[in-house]
Design an enzyme around this catalytic site. Sequence first.
Site, PDB file in Angstrom:
ATOM      1  NE  ARG A 294     -40.127  -1.943 -39.111  1.00 16.82           N
ATOM      2  CZ  ARG A 294     -41.174  -1.479 -39.892  1.00 16.82           C
ATOM      3  NH1 ARG A 294     -40.941  -1.172 -40.925  1.00 16.82           N
ATOM      4  NH2 ARG A 294     -42.410  -1.845 -39.377  1.00 16.82           N
TER       5      ARG A 294
ATOM      6  CE1 TYR B 184     -15.656  -8.594 -44.054  1.00 11.04           C
ATOM      7  CE2 TYR B 184     -18.134  -8.687 -44.811  1.00 11.04           C
ATOM      8  CZ  TYR B 184     -17.377  -8.982 -43.747  1.00 11.04           C
ATOM      9  OH  TYR B 184     -17.926  -9.826 -42.813  1.00 11.04           O
TER      10      TYR B 184
ATOM     11  CG  ASP C 208     -16.114  -1.328 -47.368  1.00 11.06           C
ATOM     12  OD1 ASP C 208     -15.806  -0.618 -46.311  1.00 11.06           O
ATOM     13  OD2 ASP C 208     -16.810  -2.300 -47.206  1.00 11.06           O
TER      14      ASP C 208
ATOM     15  CE  LYS D 203     -15.808  -5.445 -39.133  1.00 14.97           C
ATOM     16  NZ  LYS D 203     -15.729  -5.649 -40.573  1.00 14.97           N
TER      17      LYS D 203
HETATM   18  C1  LIG Z   1     -16.633  -6.117 -41.471  1.00 22.73           C
HETATM   19  C2  LIG Z   1     -16.698  -5.722 -42.856  1.00 22.73           C
HETATM   20  C3  LIG Z   1     -18.079  -5.389 -43.663  1.00 22.73           C
HETATM   21  C4  LIG Z   1     -19.338  -6.150 -43.029  1.00 22.73           C
HETATM   22  O1  LIG Z   1     -19.673  -5.254 -41.799  1.00 22.73           O
HETATM   23  P1  LIG Z   1     -20.712  -5.957 -40.873  1.00 22.73           P
HETATM   24  O2  LIG Z   1     -20.840  -4.847 -39.748  1.00 22.73           O
HETATM   25  O3  LIG Z   1     -19.854  -7.203 -40.155  1.00 22.73           O
HETATM   26  O4  LIG Z   1     -21.965  -6.359 -41.184  1.00 22.73           O
HETATM   27  C5  LIG Z   1     -17.976  -4.625 -44.852  1.00 22.73           C
HETATM   28  N1  LIG Z   1     -16.967  -4.360 -45.333  1.00 22.73           N
HETATM   29  C6  LIG Z   1     -15.654  -4.415 -44.688  1.00 22.73           C
HETATM   30  C7  LIG Z   1     -14.312  -3.752 -45.486  1.00 22.73           C
HETATM   31  C8  LIG Z   1     -15.511  -5.050 -43.434  1.00 22.73           C
HETATM   32  O5  LIG Z   1     -14.379  -5.287 -42.727  1.00 22.73           O
END
Ligand SMILES: *Cc1c(COP(=O)(O)O)cnc(C)c1O
Length: 396
Positions: A69, A123, A189, A214
């Site tokens: 952790r 998001y 992001d 992603k």
């Molecule tokens: C999917 C997504 C998230 C969240 O990510 P997870 O891995 O599903 O927790 C945050 N920001 C964007 C732009 C996303 O597409």
Amino acid sequence: MTTSNDARLRLDSLAVHAGREDLQSLGVHASPIDLSSTNPLPDVESGGDAYERLATGGDLGDGSAVYQRLWNPTVARFERALAALEGAEAAVAFASGMAAVTAVLTAAKQRRGAHVVAVRPLYGGTDHLLATGLLGTETTFVDDVEHVARAVRADTGLVVAETPGNPTLELIDLQALVAAAQGAPVLVDNTFATPVLQRPLDHGVALSLHSATKYIGGHGDVLGGVVACDAAWARALRPVRAITGAIAHPFSAYLMHRGLQTLPLRVRAQQEGARRVVAALQGMSAVREVRYPGLAACDPSGLVGEGKQMAGPGSMIAIDLGSSSRAAAVAESVRLFTHAVSLGSVDSLIQHPASLTHRPVAAEARPHAGVLRLSIGLEDPGDLIADLEQAIAAAS
Ligand SMILES: *Cc1c(COP(=O)(O)O)cnc(C)c1O
């Protein structure tokens, strides 16, 4: 022998080699997956020192990793690689993108203040986390960069934005955003752009965050998140990660690190496919609007192009079919696309944001009910276009 901070290496070379500096000395070609949940301690005193250092956000150094952790070598390799691609001093990896967002909000609150300025669209999960105030933050939402300066307060701990925005691909001028933040740290992001197309830290942004689920993972088989930042932010994020138990699993880190090796190739190939799909969509009368960062209407400030803030338009597309029922019918009629949330995978995905990813978002900030979001994969673009044509015909 290559190193992740070798300034002579270009992005494609870093993608393949960064974070793998120790493999030669380990006598292996592929990264090991280190699954140990605990680690032997040489003696009580040095074990205690290592624990203290890691629990307060320090680096491993020569000491024991103590406990998974706190620190994991497979996770650390992925972090070094991602930091190299983002041009960052450090990176901190998490079990999901939302775990990363949670850690940044928590650390920003501790370091600077509980007020957040957030630029919509975001998001859906991030919007939801901010709107509920679950973490004890208080958020002022604004619709564009012009309104950021007025919203910033003395206790603003963080300014949050996404470019391209999810799901309708609005673009934000990062230099203008940083100026408007007036010294408050900015979190961007960068999930949609990836470091292949955009490096937010080059524009004064403090933290670049990814849902590595992603494009970075890229194959729809791993959940993870990562934040690229300077060493001071990394020191603040690691204790939050340790306390809340949010570290990425070593197998996930292995897959994310492996994903980086083909990231530049995938991003460029998927982008080429997206350009062709966009051109075809523009000729379909049932499609009221096509939103794509490569279209002049979506990029009024000229942020996209070689040598600009975003080197290319990427492979996310939004289309407006005019009504929720038509959008739903198209999403349900595709055969080659997969009707599913998520994005950035080698296969193409389509989904209805108003019903799914953006369902928890306040009504006034929810995308139009006729909007579908497309993530273009690596299939032949001609096959993808034919699939959209038959789905739209079936839905009419
Ligand atoms: C999917 C997504 C998230 C969240 O990510 P997870 O891995 O599903 O927790 C945050 N920001 C964007 C732009 C996303 O597409």
